[in-house]
Design a protein around this motif. Structure first.
Motif, short mmCIF file in Angstrom:
data_model
loop_
_atom_site.label_atom_id
_atom_site.label_comp_id
_atom_site.label_asym_id
_atom_site.label_seq_id
_atom_site.Cartn_x
_atom_site.Cartn_y
_atom_site.Cartn_z
N HIS A 267 41.81 -2.14 110.10
CA HIS A 267 40.76 -2.24 111.11
C HIS A 267 40.98 -1.28 112.28
O HIS A 267 40.18 -1.26 113.22
CB HIS A 267 40.68 -3.69 111.64
N ASP A 268 42.07 -0.50 112.21
CA ASP A 268 42.34 0.47 113.28
C ASP A 268 41.32 1.61 113.25
O ASP A 268 40.68 1.87 112.22
CB ASP A 268 43.75 1.04 113.13
N ASN A 269 41.22 2.29 114.38
CA ASN A 269 40.30 3.45 114.49
C ASN A 269 38.88 3.08 114.06
O ASN A 269 38.25 3.78 113.27
CB ASN A 269 40.82 4.62 113.65
N GLY A 270 38.42 1.95 114.61
CA GLY A 270 37.06 1.53 114.27
C GLY A 270 36.92 1.17 112.81
O GLY A 270 35.88 1.44 112.19
N ALA A 271 37.98 0.56 112.25
CA ALA A 271 38.00 0.19 110.83
C ALA A 271 37.84 1.41 109.94
O ALA A 271 37.17 1.36 108.89
CB ALA A 271 36.93 -0.86 110.52
N GLY A 272 38.49 2.49 110.34
CA GLY A 272 38.39 3.73 109.59
C GLY A 272 38.76 3.61 108.12
O GLY A 272 38.03 4.10 107.24
N PRO A 273 39.90 2.97 107.78
CA PRO A 273 40.26 2.85 106.36
C PRO A 273 39.23 2.08 105.54
O PRO A 273 38.97 2.44 104.38
CB PRO A 273 41.60 2.10 106.41
N ILE A 274 38.63 1.04 106.15
CA ILE A 274 37.60 0.28 105.43
C ILE A 274 36.37 1.15 105.22
O ILE A 274 35.79 1.20 104.13
CB ILE A 274 37.24 -1.01 106.19
N ARG A 275 35.99 1.86 106.27
CA ARG A 275 34.80 2.74 106.17
C ARG A 275 35.03 3.83 105.12
O ARG A 275 34.14 4.15 104.33
CB ARG A 275 34.51 3.35 107.54
N THR A 276 36.25 4.37 105.09
CA THR A 276 36.56 5.41 104.10
C THR A 276 36.46 4.87 102.68
O THR A 276 35.94 5.54 101.78
CB THR A 276 37.97 5.96 104.35
N ALA A 277 36.97 3.65 102.47
CA ALA A 277 36.92 3.05 101.14
C ALA A 277 35.48 2.81 100.70
O ALA A 277 35.12 3.05 99.54
CB ALA A 277 37.70 1.74 101.14
N ILE A 278 34.65 2.34 101.61
CA ILE A 278 33.24 2.10 101.27
C ILE A 278 32.53 3.42 100.99
O ILE A 278 31.72 3.53 100.05
CB ILE A 278 32.54 1.31 102.39
N ASN A 279 32.84 4.44 101.77
CA ASN A 279 32.25 5.76 101.53
C ASN A 279 32.63 6.29 100.15
O ASN A 279 31.82 6.91 99.45
CB ASN A 279 32.69 6.75 102.61
N ASP A 280 33.88 6.04 99.77
CA ASP A 280 34.35 6.49 98.46
C ASP A 280 33.57 5.79 97.34
O ASP A 280 33.15 6.43 96.37
CB ASP A 280 35.85 6.20 98.33
N LEU A 281 33.37 4.49 97.49
CA LEU A 281 32.60 3.75 96.49
C LEU A 281 31.15 4.20 96.47
O LEU A 281 30.52 4.27 95.41
CB LEU A 281 32.67 2.24 96.76
N THR A 282 30.62 4.51 97.65
CA THR A 282 29.24 4.98 97.74
C THR A 282 29.08 6.31 96.99
O THR A 282 28.12 6.51 96.23
CB THR A 282 28.82 5.16 99.20
N PHE A 283 30.04 7.21 97.19
CA PHE A 283 30.01 8.51 96.53
C PHE A 283 30.04 8.35 95.01
O PHE A 283 29.43 9.13 94.27
CB PHE A 283 31.19 9.35 97.00
N LYS A 284 30.74 7.32 94.54
CA LYS A 284 30.86 7.08 93.10
C LYS A 284 29.71 6.25 92.54
O LYS A 284 29.69 5.92 91.35
CB LYS A 284 32.20 6.38 92.80
N GLY A 285 28.75 5.91 93.40
CA GLY A 285 27.56 5.20 92.94
C GLY A 285 27.71 3.70 92.81
O GLY A 285 26.92 3.05 92.10
N HIS A 286 28.69 3.11 93.50
CA HIS A 286 28.95 1.67 93.36
C HIS A 286 28.43 0.85 94.54
O HIS A 286 28.71 -0.35 94.62
CB HIS A 286 30.46 1.43 93.22
N VAL A 287 27.69 1.47 95.47
CA VAL A 287 27.23 0.76 96.67
C VAL A 287 25.72 0.93 96.83
O VAL A 287 25.17 2.00 96.56
CB VAL A 287 27.96 1.29 97.93
N TYR A 288 25.04 -0.15 97.23
CA TYR A 288 23.61 -0.09 97.46
C TYR A 288 23.22 -1.11 98.52
O TYR A 288 24.00 -2.00 98.87
CB TYR A 288 22.84 -0.36 96.16
N LYS A 289 22.01 -0.97 99.04
CA LYS A 289 21.45 -1.92 100.00
C LYS A 289 20.62 -2.94 99.22
O LYS A 289 19.81 -2.57 98.36
CB LYS A 289 20.55 -1.20 101.00
#
Length: 586
Positions: A267-289
């Motif tokens: 959760h450090d740096n504005g939850a940077g590691p969590i945001r990075t992980a979600i971005n990675d999944l998004t890039f791989k097509g695993h995230v949607y609204k």
């Protein structure tokens, strides 16, 4: 020298000489050929399925292929008998000379007999315990701690590159509750009457020293601050204090982690590691609204009847898609799980084992889905669930601990019966089965108490060497030639049976590691101890079978070699379980 791999090699060498195999060599998968101990020892010393698994690809009958293999095996000078059973199983009986040679190799290897390279140096992360840092370890954490630690020891012994890890759940609402509970004890330490602990806060006395430490460090200054100022200060100190208690509790159980990973770092740096992980999944097509239908039964905390950012987990093996970001923009608990897995994967772990309580059964599919999505299917994730432990004293349920407020602490159990009893009994049943732990039974000195029975076997081995020192004061066991003594003296069928039981150990280690079932080691140690005690008792009835014979030095040296091999394997196995191998027991 591994009995089973040795004969697997011999069987394959025999197969290579057969015309029918040479003609189709490129089509044959020898990996399916195995050598095991027969279920019935009267059938032989080892058995192979070679004819059963190779007959079809070779286009022949299993029985006919078995007969061809038997003809070749009979040419082996260390084989005394070969028979075909049923449709094509091959049973082999070995010469005494072979068992003598194997015993000599066992003695030379010492505690490394059974050590394996099956892991091939692969990196494995074993994460276990990972209790919320909200108080002392309780007995519910104990089984997972022992199973995880023993499994890590086992995998390391089997040739894996293992990291033992603890995930500190130091983020979220429960940590705020902990800090407020400690703050109440801080006010108490300043002399304020706090009365009964309010519902929803942690009532245990273990927070009293934390309150006193806060009072000593800050005096009355915290009382003058608004909550948003004192809460982070109290939270940091209290988590540190709880983790010190937890590390002490685990050390008392001989559990030592190499990595303590803080959830708060995600959760450090504005939850940077969590945001990075979600971005990675998004890039791989695993995230949607999208929105999720309400689940059946009780609604989980992270369910919302609004559009959220969702993980398309059903496409990678999960039952339902999982929310990552709520409609208000905050991250879910599951989002931190995703980031944590990615963090471990980025550290180079392609194999990860999570040891969790049985109440986490619903996490299995979602964690497996995360592993597939983050790694692209290259990482292996295994979740081992540990069923509940019920505590009894002479058949009666054990009452709760006053210190904890509402549970039996791990330290209570260790202090009463000892570390070794706790550790061994926690793996003397498969982790997926419930376990009844009776304080009276695990401290009795009898065959019915497995840890006593195994440790007593090792202590008896040590007593044999003390007897030998009395009988032969000038004997230096560091310089004797055990192999020469063994060759003409280890011939009794009871001794050969004991050698055969020791010979099972390398296969037990590999099978337990590959199946991730550490209880197999504990079961084997009990069986080996039983075989040794039985042979010891035969010596009482028949003096010619005793390990030390002051009238026959060479025979005594040979039998001391046998005892040394038993002691080495007992010590090795007990080390894997995290328990001691005592030289004396009173």
């Amino acid at each position: 020298m591994n009995l089973f791999t040795d004969f697997e090699s011999r069987i394959k060498n025999v197969l290579e000489t057969l015309d029918i195999v040479r003609e189709k060599r490129s089509e044959i998968d020898f990996s399916r050929v195995s050598v095991e101990s027969p279920r019935d020892p009267s059938h032989g010393d080892v058995a192979t399925n070679a004819a059963m698994v190779l007959a079809k690809p070779l286009g022949t009958n299993p029985r006919a292929l078995a007969e061809e293999i038997v003809v070749k095996l009979r040419e082996d000078p260390e084989v005394t008998e070969v028979t075909v059973a049923g449709p094509g199983f091959i049973n082999v009986r070995l010469s005494i000379a072979y068992w003598q040679k194997l015993l000599a190799a066992m003695i030379e290897a010492g505690v490394d007999y059974g050590r394996s390279s099956v892991g091939k140096g692969r990196k494995v992360n074993v994460e276990y315990v990972s209790a919320n840092p909200t108080g002392p370890m309780h007995v519910g954490h104990c089984r997972g701690a022992v199973v995880g630690d023993t499994l890590a020891n086992l995998l390391s012994y089997a040739g894996y590159d293992v990291t033992k890890e603890y995930y500190i759940n130091d983020a979220g609402a429960q940590v705020d509750v902990l800090a407020r509970s400690a703050f109440l004890r801080y006010r108490e330490a300043l002399g304020e009457k706090i009365g009964e602990i309010p519902s929803g806060l942690y009532p245990g006395d273990y927070l009293v020293p934390v309150g006193k430490a806060l009072a000593a460090e800050f005096g009355t200054s915290l009382r003058l601050m608004p909550e948003d100022k004192w809460l982070p200060l109290v939270k940091d100190r209290t988590i540190d204090a709880m983790m010190e208690i937890i590390r002490g509790d685990l050390a008392a159980l001989n559990v030592h982690h190499e990595v303590f990973f803080s959830e708060r770092t995600l959760h450090d740096n504005g939850a940077g590691p969590i945001r990075t992980a979600i971005n990675d999944l998004t890039f791989k097509g695993h995230v949607y609204k999208g929105t999720l239908p309400p689940p059946k039964g009780q609604l989980p905390e992270d369910w919302e009847d609004r559009e959220q950012t969702l993980f398309r987990s059903t496409e990678v093996g999960d039952d339902i898609d999982r929310p990552l970001i709520k409609s208000d923009g905050s991250y879910t608990y599951f989002a931190a799980d995703v980031a944590y897995f990615k963090e471990k994967f980025d550290r180079g772990f392609n194999e990860m084992i999570y040891v969790l309580g049985a109440d986490h059964g619903g996490y299995v599919k979602r964690l497996e889905a995360v592993a597939r999505a983050v790694s692209g299917g290259t990482a292996k994730l295994t979740v081992l669930l540990c069923q509940l432990v019920k505590l009894y004293r002479e058949g009666e349920p054990v009452k709760m601990s006053k210190r904890s407020g509402d549970f039996v602490t791990l330290r209570d159990v260790v202090d009463e019966v000892g570390r070794d009893s706790v550790r061994f009994m926690m793996i003397y049943r498969k982790n997926s089965e419930p376990l009844d732990f009776d304080f009276a039974k695990v401290t009795e000195q009898s065959k019915d108490n497995p840890v006593f029975y195994v440790q007593y076997a090792h202590a008896r081995c040590s007593s044999v060497f003390r007897q030998a020192a009395d009988a032969f004061p000038d004997l230096d066991l560091q310089k004797v030639d055990f192999a020469a003594a063994i060759a003409g003296n280890i011939v009794d069928p009871n001794e050969i049976q004991l050698v055969a039981k020791i010979a099972e150990y390398p296969r037990v280690v590999e099978a337990a590691a590959l199946s991730q079932e550490p209880h197999r080691v504990a079961f084997y140690l009990y069986d080996l101890a039983s075989a040794f005690h039985a042979h010891w008792n035969k010596g009482k009835e028949a003096p010619e079978l005793r390990f030390v014979n002051d009238k026959n030095r060479e025979l005594s040296i040979a039998r001391l070699g046998l005892v040394r091999a038993v002691a080495s394997v007992l010590k090795s196995g007990l080390s894997i379980t995290g328990t001691d191998a005592p030289e004396e027991m009173r």
